[in-house]
Structures are given as C-alpha cells and as structure tokens.
Design a protein around this motif. Structure first.
Motif, short mmCIF file in Angstrom:
data_model
loop_
_atom_site.label_atom_id
_atom_site.label_comp_id
_atom_site.label_asym_id
_atom_site.label_seq_id
_atom_site.Cartn_x
_atom_site.Cartn_y
_atom_site.Cartn_z
N LEU A 1 -133.10 44.34 21.83
CA LEU A 1 -133.56 43.41 20.81
C LEU A 1 -132.62 43.41 19.61
O LEU A 1 -132.24 42.35 19.09
N GLN A 2 -132.23 44.59 19.16
CA GLN A 2 -131.33 44.69 18.01
C GLN A 2 -129.98 44.05 18.33
O GLN A 2 -129.37 43.39 17.47
N ALA A 3 -129.50 44.23 19.56
CA ALA A 3 -128.23 43.61 19.96
C ALA A 3 -128.33 42.09 19.92
O ALA A 3 -127.41 41.39 19.46
N ARG A 4 -129.46 41.54 20.36
CA ARG A 4 -129.64 40.09 20.34
C ARG A 4 -129.71 39.57 18.90
O ARG A 4 -129.19 38.49 18.59
N LEU A 5 -130.35 40.36 18.01
CA LEU A 5 -130.43 39.96 16.61
C LEU A 5 -129.04 39.90 15.98
O LEU A 5 -128.70 38.95 15.26
N ARG A 6 -128.25 40.92 16.22
CA ARG A 6 -126.90 40.94 15.65
C ARG A 6 -126.08 39.73 16.15
O ARG A 6 -125.37 39.08 15.37
N ALA A 7 -126.18 39.45 17.44
CA ALA A 7 -125.45 38.32 18.01
C ALA A 7 -125.91 37.01 17.37
O ALA A 7 -125.09 36.12 17.08
N HIS A 8 -127.22 36.90 17.12
CA HIS A 8 -127.74 35.67 16.50
C HIS A 8 -127.18 35.51 15.10
O HIS A 8 -126.73 34.40 14.73
N PHE A 9 -127.23 36.59 14.29
CA PHE A 9 -126.81 36.48 12.89
C PHE A 9 -125.30 36.37 12.73
O PHE A 9 -124.82 36.03 11.65
N GLU A 10 -124.55 36.64 13.79
CA GLU A 10 -123.10 36.41 13.72
C GLU A 10 -122.80 34.90 13.68
O GLU A 10 -121.76 34.48 13.16
N LYS A 11 -123.73 34.12 14.20
CA LYS A 11 -123.52 32.67 14.27
C LYS A 11 -124.45 31.91 13.33
O LYS A 11 -124.19 30.73 13.04
N ASN A 12 -125.54 32.57 12.88
CA ASN A 12 -126.55 31.88 12.08
C ASN A 12 -126.89 32.71 10.84
O ASN A 12 -126.96 33.94 10.90
N ALA A 13 -127.14 32.01 9.74
CA ALA A 13 -127.49 32.71 8.50
C ALA A 13 -128.94 33.13 8.48
O ALA A 13 -129.32 34.12 7.83
N THR A 14 -129.81 32.39 9.16
CA THR A 14 -131.23 32.70 9.13
C THR A 14 -131.80 32.68 10.53
O THR A 14 -131.15 32.22 11.49
N LEU A 15 -133.03 33.16 10.63
CA LEU A 15 -133.74 33.20 11.91
C LEU A 15 -135.14 32.64 11.69
O LEU A 15 -135.92 33.21 10.93
N SER A 16 -135.46 31.54 12.34
CA SER A 16 -136.79 30.95 12.22
C SER A 16 -137.71 31.53 13.29
O SER A 16 -137.27 32.18 14.23
N MET A 17 -138.99 31.26 13.13
CA MET A 17 -139.97 31.71 14.12
C MET A 17 -139.64 31.12 15.49
O MET A 17 -139.64 31.83 16.51
N GLY A 18 -139.33 29.84 15.54
CA GLY A 18 -139.03 29.20 16.82
C GLY A 18 -137.78 29.78 17.46
O GLY A 18 -137.75 30.02 18.67
N ALA A 19 -136.76 30.01 16.62
CA ALA A 19 -135.51 30.57 17.15
C ALA A 19 -135.75 31.97 17.71
O ALA A 19 -135.17 32.35 18.74
N PHE A 20 -136.61 32.74 17.03
CA PHE A 20 -136.89 34.09 17.51
C PHE A 20 -137.64 34.06 18.84
O PHE A 20 -137.34 34.86 19.75
N LYS A 21 -138.61 33.17 18.97
CA LYS A 21 -139.35 33.06 20.23
C LYS A 21 -138.41 32.72 21.38
O LYS A 21 -138.53 33.27 22.49
N ASP A 22 -137.45 31.84 21.10
CA ASP A 22 -136.47 31.51 22.15
C ASP A 22 -135.54 32.68 22.43
O ASP A 22 -135.12 32.90 23.58
N LEU A 23 -135.22 33.44 21.36
CA LEU A 23 -134.27 34.54 21.49
C LEU A 23 -134.77 35.62 22.44
O LEU A 23 -134.00 36.18 23.22
N VAL A 24 -136.07 35.94 22.34
CA VAL A 24 -136.59 37.04 23.16
C VAL A 24 -137.61 36.57 24.20
O VAL A 24 -138.20 37.40 24.90
N GLN A 25 -137.80 35.24 24.27
CA GLN A 25 -138.67 34.67 25.29
C GLN A 25 -140.10 35.24 25.22
O GLN A 25 -140.63 35.81 26.17
N VAL A 26 -140.72 35.05 24.03
CA VAL A 26 -142.10 35.51 23.86
C VAL A 26 -142.93 34.40 23.24
O VAL A 26 -142.39 33.47 22.62
#
Length: 642
Positions: free
Chosen positions: A585-610
């Motif tokens: 999970l932490q690895a996915r977060l780091r990868a996301h923030f390398e490309k994006n400044a913020t993380l929305s609820m929808g983006a997080f649900k897609d990120l971890v498929q929950v």
C-alpha cells in the motif's frame, strides 16, 4: 543591629502604658474608650532609639482579665518582655497569667520593672522583689533584672534604659531569608491608600511590590507600601513592627488573626499534632476532647484537644495530642500555641506544633510515636526522613515541606544534600534517596517502588505470554495509586539501565523475554495470515477472520501477537492487514504522489481496488499515522511518506 520587639506584661493599673510613655514619649492608648476609662483595652504600639543607636519597638498590652485575648494577639510576636509590677500592690492575678503566657511562648529574656516605687519604702520594695523572684523561679525568666522605677518622677529610668541595652543585645535574631510571615494584629482602611495591616514580621522580608498570600483565605495580594515606625521604607525585615498597605483585599475581607505570607508556603489546616503541656497551676486535669481556646499568632481559634495515649492529662504533665480546630490554622512546625479553657477563659496550657498538616487520628501506632518524636526533636535529616517514611513511595519534595517542618530553606537544602541519588543499591546507612526532581524517599520506599515495577511487569508477562511486554501507559496506570509519575519514570529508567527491564518502544518487558508460540498457536497464526493474504485490500473483518479458530487458542491473543510482532497492522478494531500488504500500500501511495499532488477518495478506491467501506477507515488510519495528511476532501503526502 537586629530588630527587636519588646512586649509589656502585667496586671491592670500597674503602670504599663505610663512607663511606655515615659520611655518613648508615645501614648499607646489610642482609642476614645481607653481615654475615657483610663485603661488599656487593645494593643498599643511605640518605639524609640536607645543610646547605642538601636531602635526598639514596644507592644503595650492591656492588663485587664477581660482583654487577655487582645494581650495574646500582641505577645506572640515579642522577643523580650517588660514585666510591669506595681510596687505598692505586688504580684496580682494578671501578673501571674501574663507571666505564664510569656513563659509558654518561650520568651526567656526581659526585665521586671517595679513601677510606682516612689510610693513605697525600701522594706516594702524588698518584700515585693522577693515575691517577684519567687514567681520567676519556675519559669524560663528566672534571674532577669528587677528594677524599681517611677514613671511620675523618672527615678530608675536611666538604669532601666541601660538594662534594656543589655538584654536587647542578647536577643536572638530572626531569619530574614526565605519565607515572609506576618500575623495580622490590626487592620484599618486609609483614604487614598486602601487596606493597611500591621503586625510583627516573624520571618523573611517584605518590600513594596511583593506578592503575598492572605491566609487562611488564600487570597492573592500585592504590597503597595511598607512602613516601619511610621516611616516609609524599601524593605521591612523579620523582627520589625511593620505596617503594610496591600492591594487585592478590601478591608472587610481581612481580620485580626489572618496572616500574610510568601505564596504557596503554608497550607492552613484545622488539624495540628502538638506536644501539649498543662500548667502546674491548671485548676484541674484536662480531659480528652475538651473544648479550648487556642491562640496562635494574633488568632484565637476554638477547638478540641484529642489526647493521644490517655484520657486525661494531670496538671504539670505533657503528652502528644491533636488539636481539632473549628477553623483552619496557619501554623508551622515549632510554633507555640497558648491554650485557654473555654469557660471560664483562663490560661491553662501551651503546645508546640509538631506537625501542622497531619492525618486525622485518635490513637497512635508505634510508628506514629517515632514520627512525632523525630519531628519534635530530631535533626533536619531525621525530620525529612520521618515525613518521607509517612509518604511512602509517593515521597516528598524537600523544599515544599519547609513550613511543615519549621526548617529554614538553607537547612533543608543542606539536609537534602545528604541524600543519595536514586540507584538500585542505596548507600549503606542512607536515610533518604533523592530523585531527579528533588523528591525524597526512604531507601525502603524506593526499594519497594522498584519491586512493584518489576512485579507488575512479571505478572503481566505470565498472564500474556504472546505479548512482547506491557504497554508503558498501562503499566503506569496499574501503579498510579502507589507511584506518582516522577517516581514511576525514574524507577523505570533505573531498572532499564540496570538491565532488569527492557524498554521496547512503548512497551516494558522482562530481559530476553519474547513471545513464544506453541505448535498449535503457530498453526493458528499461519491460518490467519493465509486468510488475510487471499483477500487483497478487502480483508475479512476480524470476527469472520477468526471463525473456526479453536477458542482454546484465544484468537484475540493471536491477533495482538500478530500486531505486536509486526506481522499485521490493525487499522480498526475490525480491520487487520498483513504487513506485506501494508508495505505494498505504501509503495502504491508513493508511486501515486510522484505523479499527482493530491489523492481524492475516488482515486484511492481505484488505487487499491476497495469500496468506500474500506477506503474511509484506511484513509483515516493513514492520516493518524502520518502517511497522509488531509486537506479539504483530498490527501497530500504525510511526513512518513516524504
């Protein structure tokens, strides 16, 4: 030259006020009623400079038996007594009572003035002198000079002044350092200034601008102006008669008998442990729980004396007792109290305050007797040790018990310096152990504190074999009633440095202790990990996760073991994630923030498929642990992810 306060004493109409007027030029009868009746009713004050340059203050007291209460308000602050006895009348009832009061207050220096000596012949004067020597003999004032004088003719005044020079020079000084303490014997308003109080400064020094505490009310006041002998000064010192203009206390909130003191140094108490002495001249034995009038400073407080170890006290004897007062007393160890019977009001006893803040008790144990004896006559170290023993593992802070012990600050610091720093093995013969915060414990109490800590950790380990130590907060809570925070922290540090306990983050464990799984428990943990690993981020809730695990394996303990050992991360009470998945999970977060400044609820649900059911608790946990930080409806990288 040390300041000295002299108090008059003697029967009514024996010429006390006339003698003071002859000595100082000041008429101490200031009240209209005193002028009209020709007798002193309340305290009067005067002063003069002796030929040596030493200035003395004089408190002139009323001699009538009805005003002994007023006499006591002034007598408790004097250093020397001027006992006035009329040569044409000799020793009278109030002569004896005033002398008894002065002796009970432990005033041991002074002069006897045989006034009106111009009215008698030499033979009568000799008889009176012999009578005076007889009443002085059993007191601490025996042997003091007896001088014939006449306030009318001035005869004997030069000899009296020379005698005053001598005894004033012998007077012990009062401590001008440390706590300021003033019993208020007079209070009045002054237009344009406010409330003014007067009294004899018992200890310390007072300056304009000083913050003081009005006791027993606890009201905070500030000194606006200081006067000594009607002159404004920048500092008044112990042993001087002072007048203080104070701000913060209206006239109606201050009474004779109140005190002004350095803030935080005194705790008024309705209970006092004392050594009580019944006068040999007392009319009858004193019964336990007798109602009495107790005079301390300028106060009179009604109360009862509970006698320890006996039901009655015969005249001339002494015993331990507890005064139970009807109002709080502002007392310090070593203070003298004059005790009068309730009715008729007659001086019958004196008492020395041994403990001004004791526990309520009706009987003494052997330990109580030893404590009282140490507090009464022990050294500074022995007194500190006695209070430390009573306090047990809570200990005492040496500097804060100054008033209770009646020890000067420098003496307490010297006594504290004899204590040893906290350690596992205390120096042989040490009476005290000193902690980093200055707290003092007896070696026995310190040893018990260490034992209690080890015992609690050991007991927890025996009952929780799958836990890697007890949480520090839980351990502190278990010992809260026995060990204050400062004692707990230092004992834990000492035990850890000595290798008797291990500190593992926020947990405390026995050395080399580690959770050990039985074969059955190991298999159960493996099964739990398998169930978690096969569900992705939508893990089963704990209730579902442990279904089918044998109750004998205590599934709850297994879950805690997995969290404590780092095999799993608890997000909520019902959501548990395997450590490997949490790392992903932490690895996915780091990868996301390398490309994006913020993380929305929808983006997080897609990120971890929950679903939202999992996304909300996951995000809230990440916020709490610093992986993310919430900004509005979105998340940004937290300090642990940067």
């Amino acid at each position: 030259m040390r300041p000295v306060v002299i108090g008059t004493a003697g029967h009514i109409d024996h010429g006390k006020t006339a003698l003071v007027r002859r000595l100082t030029g000041i008429d101490t009868d200031r009240l209209k009623e005193e002028k009209e009746r020709g007798i002193s009713i309340d305290l009067g004050f005067a002063h003069r400079v002796l030929p040596s340059g030493r200035r003395i203050a004089i408190v002139d007291v009323p001699g009538h038996e009805r005003f002994v209460k007023n006499m006591l308000a002034g007598a408790t602050g004097i250093d020397l007594v001027l006992l006035v006895i009329a040569a044409d009348e000799g020793v009278m009832p109030q002569t004896r009572e005033h002398l008894a009061i002065v002796d009970l207050l432990r005033v041991s220096r002074g002069i006897v003035a045989l006034t009106k000596s111009d009215l008698v012949d030499a033979e009568t004067l000799g008889v009176v002198r012999a009578e005076v020597e007889e009443i002085l003999a059993p007191t601490g004032l025996r042997g003091m000079p007896i001088l014939p004088v006449s306030s009318t003719t001035g005869a004997g005044m030069e000899e009296l002044i020379q005698a005053l020079e001598t005894v004033v020079g012998q007077a012990p000084g009062r401590s001008t350092s440390g706590t300021a303490r003033l019993p208020i014997d007079r209070v009045f308003p002054v237009e344009g200034i406010g409330t003014v109080v007067t009294g004899t400064l018992w200890s310390g020094a007072v300056r304009p601008g000083d913050a003081l505490e009005l006791l027993p009310s606890g009201k905070a006041v500030r000194v606006r102006q200081v006067q000594v002998h009607d002159s404004t000064v920048e500092e008044a010192q112990a042993g001087q008669r002072v007048a203080l203009a104070i701000h913060g206390a209206p006239r109606e909130s201050v009474s004779r008998g109140d005190w002004l003191a350095t803030p935080g140094r005194f705790r008024p108490s309705p209970l006092l442990d004392v050594r009580l002495e019944l006068l040999a001249s007392a009319p009858k034995p004193l019964g336990s729980r007798s109602r009495l009038r107790c005079h301390l400073g300028a106060s009179e407080i009604l109360g009862r004396a509970v006698l320890f170890e006996r039901d009655t006290l015969p005249p001339g004897e002494s015993c331990w007792a507890q005064l139970r007062l009807e109002a709080p007393a502002t007392a310090s160890a070593g203070d003298r109290i004059v005790i009068r019977s309730y009715s008729p009001a007659v001086t019958i006893a004196g008492a020395t305050v041994v403990d001004p803040a004791p526990a309520k008790r009706a009987r003494l144990s052997q330990g109580d007797v030893a404590r009282l004896e140490a507090l009464h006559s022990g050294t500074s170290v022995e007194k500190l040790a006695a209070l430390a023993e009573e306090a047990g593992s809570a200990g005492i802070v040496g500097e804060s018990v100054m008033a209770r012990l009646g020890i000067a600050p420098e003496s307490i610091l010297e006594a504290v310096s004899e204590a040893v720093d906290a350690s596992i093995s205390v120096r042989a013969g040490a009476k005290l152990v000193r902690l980093k915060d200055g707290r003092l414990l007896t070696p026995v109490s310190w040893s018990q504190a260490l034992q209690d800590l080890v015992k609690e950790v050991t007991g927890y380990a025996e009952g929780n074999k799958l836990r890697d130590g007890i949480p520090k907060g839980e351990l502190d809570g278990c010992l809260l009633r026995r060990l204050p925070g400062a004692v707990f922290d230092e004992a834990l540090d000492i035990l850890a440095r000595a290798g008797r306990l291990d500190l593992k983050g926020d947990r405390v464990a026995l050395p080399q202790a580690a959770p050990a799984l039985s074969p059955q428990q190991a298999r159960a943990v493996g099964e739990l990990e398998r169930r978690l690993a096969g569900s992705g981020f939508q893990v089963p809730e704990v209730a579902e996760l442990v279904r089918g695990i044998a109750p004998a394996e205590r599934p709850g303990d297994l879950i805690r073991y997995m969290v404590d050992s780092g095999r799993a991360v608890r997000v909520t009470s019902e959501l548990l994630y395997p450590a490997t998945l949490w790392d992903e999970l932490q690895a996915r977060l780091r990868a996301h923030f390398e490309k994006n400044a913020t993380l929305s609820m929808g983006a997080f649900k897609d990120l971890v498929q929950v679903s939202r059911k999992y996304a909300v608790p996951l995000l809230e946990h990440m916020d709490r642990t610093g992986l993310t930080r919430r900004e509005g409806d979105n998340r940004v990288p937290g300090p642990r992810l940067m």
